[in-house]
Design a protein around this motif. Sequence first.
Motif, PDB file in Angstrom:
ATOM      1  N   PHE A   1      33.228  37.528  26.497  1.00 49.10           N
ATOM      2  CA  PHE A   1      33.133  38.433  27.634  1.00 49.10           C
ATOM      3  C   PHE A   1      34.433  38.432  28.429  1.00 49.10           C
ATOM      4  N   ASP A   2      35.144  39.528  28.370  1.00 53.82           N
ATOM      5  CA  ASP A   2      36.337  39.634  29.190  1.00 53.82           C
ATOM      6  C   ASP A   2      35.952  40.123  30.595  1.00 53.82           C
ATOM      7  N   ALA A   3      36.954  40.273  31.439  1.00 49.30           N
ATOM      8  CA  ALA A   3      36.708  40.574  32.857  1.00 49.30           C
ATOM      9  C   ALA A   3      35.923  41.876  33.036  1.00 49.30           C
ATOM     10  N   GLU A   4      36.301  42.895  32.286  1.00 47.60           N
ATOM     11  CA  GLU A   4      35.621  44.190  32.445  1.00 47.60           C
ATOM     12  C   GLU A   4      34.145  44.089  32.046  1.00 47.60           C
TER      13      GLU A   4
ATOM     14  N   ALA B   1      22.290  41.346  30.363  1.00 45.52           N
ATOM     15  CA  ALA B   1      21.935  41.007  31.736  1.00 45.52           C
ATOM     16  C   ALA B   1      20.775  40.009  31.753  1.00 45.52           C
ATOM     17  N   TRP B   2      19.817  40.254  30.874  1.00 39.14           N
ATOM     18  CA  TRP B   2      18.668  39.361  30.836  1.00 39.14           C
ATOM     19  C   TRP B   2      19.042  37.984  30.311  1.00 39.14           C
TER      20      TRP B   2
ATOM     21  N   ARG C   1      30.785  44.958  34.204  1.00 35.76           N
ATOM     22  CA  ARG C   1      29.675  45.831  33.782  1.00 35.76           C
ATOM     23  C   ARG C   1      28.359  45.063  33.790  1.00 35.76           C
ATOM     24  N   MET C   2      28.441  43.824  33.364  1.00 32.92           N
ATOM     25  CA  MET C   2      27.253  42.980  33.348  1.00 32.92           C
ATOM     26  C   MET C   2      26.694  42.838  34.753  1.00 32.92           C
ATOM     27  N   LEU C   3      27.568  42.632  35.704  1.00 36.53           N
ATOM     28  CA  LEU C   3      27.125  42.488  37.089  1.00 36.53           C
ATOM     29  C   LEU C   3      26.497  43.780  37.592  1.00 36.53           C
TER      30      LEU C   3
END
Lengths: 218, 218
Positions: free
Chosen positions: A194-197, B175-176, A201-203
């Motif tokens: 998981f990179d910063a972007e 996310a989950w 998006r996850m957040l």
Amino acid sequence: MVKNSSNTRAGRLRQLSQERRETERKELRQLILDAAGELFAQDGYEAFSLRRVAEHIGYSPGALYRYFDDKDDLLFNVADEGFKLFRTSQAAAATSGSDFTQTLRAMAHAYVAFGMQHPTYYRLMFMERPDLLFKSRQDQASEWLRALTEYQEVFAAAVQAGKLRAGDPAAMSEAWWAVLHGIVALGITMGFLFDAERIQRMLDNALEMFFHGYGSQP
Amino acid sequence: MVKNSSNTRAGRLRQLSQERRETERKELRQLILDAAGELFAQDGYEAFSLRRVAEHIGYSPGALYRYFDDKDDLLFNVADEGFKLFRTSQAAAATSGSDFTQTLRAMAHAYVAFGMQHPTYYRLMFMERPDLLFKSRQDQASEWLRALTEYQEVFAAAVQAGKLRAGDPAAMSEAWWAVLHGIVALGITMGFLFDAERIQRMLDNALEMFFHGYGSQP
DNA sequence: CTCGGTATGTGAACAGTGTTCACTGAGAAT
DNA sequence: ATTCTCAGTGAACACTGTTCACATACCGAG
């Protein structure tokens, strides 16, 4: 017995000398702390070593034990530095937006940003050695819990204002904390995935989930 | 040149001897692995040491290097054991409930239960050294990603069936996953704050959040 | 059966770690 | 001027992971 005698020349000298030694002691302590923080941020938790800190400032390893009980004690004080950063960034976000939604978003982004920008601090504070923050000093331990209760207050206010559905604010904030922590933890330990972007998006996805849920029924 | 000659007495002997040595080698390797797993689960990541593993089975430290490249290599193989456990528990949960809601709940509970019951494994696999699972062996690396993609498949199916609202299944599952990881990570590293029951409630709250959200608007 | 080769385990060594402690040496207190 | 206190040193101890020359036992071939 040391008397508070600054009327005589000898008395003034004695006091000044004592003060000077005290400030020298504090300065060296701070020097160690700075070097430790620098090396820690540079090399990370695993590679961090007392001896390298000592070497970096030109002292023998044993000297550090005059200023810190332990490696753990030193690390605790380093973590404290991280907590100051964390708390100020969170406090700034908490008073930013007028709307609750905006405030929570700001705090969440600040939380994740802190973790991504200071991964070693975050590791030490919340992942590697969270026990450090509890033992040691009582006056500072509360510092650590305050950041946690801050969320709860925000949530409690939001529930009362009808911005969130009725329920236990403490439980909600805990669950939300778990989300934030999970995102940061994944971002830190699995940087290769998981990179910063992608973390960003996850957040955003998590915020969407938080507010509206993923279920299909109304 | 070794010929496949089991017709002569010498040939048979040679083959049997070779087989025996091979199994002996595998047995010792397994002995090391078992001891390592035991000590690792007992003492945790930090206190785990090659020398103690060697001492525990009555070999010199250097001997282990005939069977594993590295301390990391040994740990990787220990982690593999953990992954088997994890995968089977997840797979069992994935096929348990007929309804999607039930399935997801079962998988989530299994996930958290694994983390709480095997904290050292979970630490090694997902927190301490997730890099171990990528380098090393390609055939096993996929094992690790499969558990991750399994969630995505479940989500994709749920979206298609209308059990979840429309959206990117990959993003939802990520996310989950962050939520689950956050809960377990908090439970493990902050056991002094969150005991088992509290973690359970936290998970239930998180599931509630996942399905219905915490927002007040319909 | 004997020779040569191959693989296995050992023991010592190296560089590193945290921590302790007898000892200097300088400066303060008397 | 003498005693006393304390910071800092250097050596030691018990560890760590890792390497490597060496002995040794065993296997395959002549």
